[in-house]
Scaffold this motif. Structure first.
Motif, PDB file in Angstrom:
ATOM      1  N   ILE A  86       0.858  -1.177   0.000  1.00  0.00           N
ATOM      2  CA  ILE A  86       0.000   0.000   0.000  1.00  0.00           C
ATOM      3  C   ILE A  86       0.896   1.229   0.000  1.00  0.00           C
ATOM      4  CG2 ILE A  86      -0.222  -0.062   2.535  1.00  0.00           C
ATOM      5  CD1 ILE A  86      -3.127   1.003   2.101  1.00  0.00           C
ATOM      6  N   THR A  87       0.597   2.167  -0.902  1.00  0.00           N
ATOM      7  CA  THR A  87       1.429   3.358  -1.004  1.00  0.00           C
ATOM      8  C   THR A  87       1.022   4.388   0.036  1.00  0.00           C
ATOM      9  OG1 THR A  87       0.005   4.544  -2.541  1.00  0.00           O
ATOM     10  CG2 THR A  87       1.578   2.970  -3.488  1.00  0.00           C
ATOM     11  N   SER A  88       1.844   5.433   0.126  1.00  0.00           N
ATOM     12  CA  SER A  88       1.525   6.511   1.053  1.00  0.00           C
ATOM     13  C   SER A  88       0.229   7.213   0.654  1.00  0.00           C
ATOM     14  CB  SER A  88       2.675   7.521   1.096  1.00  0.00           C
ATOM     15  OG  SER A  88       2.959   7.998  -0.207  1.00  0.00           O
TER      16      SER A  88
ATOM     17  N   GLY B 284      -2.344   5.515  -0.510  1.00  0.00           N
ATOM     18  CA  GLY B 284      -3.442   4.579  -0.282  1.00  0.00           C
ATOM     19  C   GLY B 284      -3.693   3.589  -1.395  1.00  0.00           C
ATOM     20  N   SER B 285      -2.912   3.628  -2.469  1.00  0.00           N
ATOM     21  CA  SER B 285      -3.097   2.669  -3.554  1.00  0.00           C
ATOM     22  C   SER B 285      -2.550   1.301  -3.140  1.00  0.00           C
ATOM     23  CB  SER B 285      -2.370   3.146  -4.809  1.00  0.00           C
ATOM     24  OG  SER B 285      -2.919   4.366  -5.256  1.00  0.00           O
ATOM     25  N   THR B 286      -3.279   0.256  -3.529  1.00  0.00           N
ATOM     26  CA  THR B 286      -2.880  -1.090  -3.137  1.00  0.00           C
ATOM     27  C   THR B 286      -2.506  -1.934  -4.346  1.00  0.00           C
ATOM     28  OG1 THR B 286      -5.190  -1.813  -3.175  1.00  0.00           O
ATOM     29  CG2 THR B 286      -4.301  -1.088  -1.063  1.00  0.00           C
TER      30      THR B 286
ATOM     31  N   SER C   7      -4.113  -3.093   4.689  1.00  0.00           N
ATOM     32  CA  SER C   7      -4.673  -1.836   5.157  1.00  0.00           C
ATOM     33  C   SER C   7      -3.637  -1.147   6.036  1.00  0.00           C
ATOM     34  CB  SER C   7      -5.969  -2.073   5.942  1.00  0.00           C
ATOM     35  OG  SER C   7      -5.710  -2.857   7.094  1.00  0.00           O
ATOM     36  N   ARG C   8      -3.902   0.091   6.332  1.00  0.00           N
ATOM     37  CA  ARG C   8      -2.950   0.815   7.168  1.00  0.00           C
ATOM     38  C   ARG C   8      -3.681   1.679   8.182  1.00  0.00           C
ATOM     39  NH1 ARG C   8      -0.877   5.725   3.152  1.00  0.00           N
ATOM     40  NH2 ARG C   8      -2.926   6.681   2.921  1.00  0.00           N
ATOM     41  N   ASP C   9      -3.011   1.872   9.303  1.00  0.00           N
ATOM     42  CA  ASP C   9      -3.482   2.786  10.338  1.00  0.00           C
ATOM     43  C   ASP C   9      -2.419   3.864  10.447  1.00  0.00           C
ATOM     44  OD1 ASP C   9      -4.786   2.381  13.723  1.00  0.00           O
ATOM     45  OD2 ASP C   9      -4.180   4.166  12.610  1.00  0.00           O
ATOM     46  N   SER C  10      -2.641   4.972   9.749  1.00  0.00           N
ATOM     47  CA  SER C  10      -1.621   6.027   9.676  1.00  0.00           C
ATOM     48  C   SER C  10      -1.344   6.654  11.033  1.00  0.00           C
ATOM     49  CB  SER C  10      -2.059   7.106   8.675  1.00  0.00           C
ATOM     50  OG  SER C  10      -2.193   6.555   7.380  1.00  0.00           O
TER      51      SER C  10
ATOM     52  N   VAL D 179       0.810  -1.202   9.351  1.00  0.00           N
ATOM     53  CA  VAL D 179       0.169  -1.831   8.204  1.00  0.00           C
ATOM     54  C   VAL D 179      -0.276  -3.234   8.617  1.00  0.00           C
ATOM     55  CG1 VAL D 179       0.550  -2.753   5.892  1.00  0.00           C
ATOM     56  CG2 VAL D 179       1.432  -0.521   6.480  1.00  0.00           C
TER      57      VAL D 179
END
Length: 121
Positions: free
Chosen positions: A51-53, A55-57, A70-73, A78
């Motif tokens: 996943i990019t910064s 949000g692209s997966t 998924s990520r929790d910024s 991740v």
């Protein structure tokens, strides 16, 4: 420097689920993407999901529809949710933080220590 701490590996029966987590700390402002690679015995390391910064997966074809990244910024973490696991998913899974550029085929940056995922048939 970026430090990556992985958790969540283990042993599961085929059809089961696991969630891997990777917490990043340090100089993360330059990280372009975070993802998971895996390496099975006798095989090359391969991209599982990233996943990019922005949000692209991206997913490997072999895991599409079964795995979700998924990520929790807020906590720079991740997660990789793995459903419908198969014996061929057995491997050591490595978290990767890509910097300074993005290249899923030849990843650079930082790596976690690896976590074993074993799927029994």
């Amino acid at each position: 420097q970026v430090q990556l701490v992985e958790s969540g590996g283990g042993l599961v029966q085929a059809g089961g689920s696991l969630t891997l987590s990777c917490a990043a700390s340090g100089s993360i402002f330059g990280v372009k993407a975070m993802g998971w690679y895996r390496q099975a015995p006798g095989r090359q390391r391969e991209l599982v999901a990233a996943i990019t910064s922005g949000g692209s997966t991206t997913y490997a074809d072999s895991v599409k529809g079964r795995f979700t990244i998924s990520r929790d910024s807020a906590v720079n973490t991740v997660h990789l949710r793995m459903n419908s696991l198969k014996p061929e998913d057995t491997a050591v899974y490595y978290c990767n933080a890509q910097t300074p550029h993005l290249d899923y085929k030849f990843p650079t940056g930082y790596w976690g220590q690896g976590t074993q995922v074993t799927v029994s048939s």
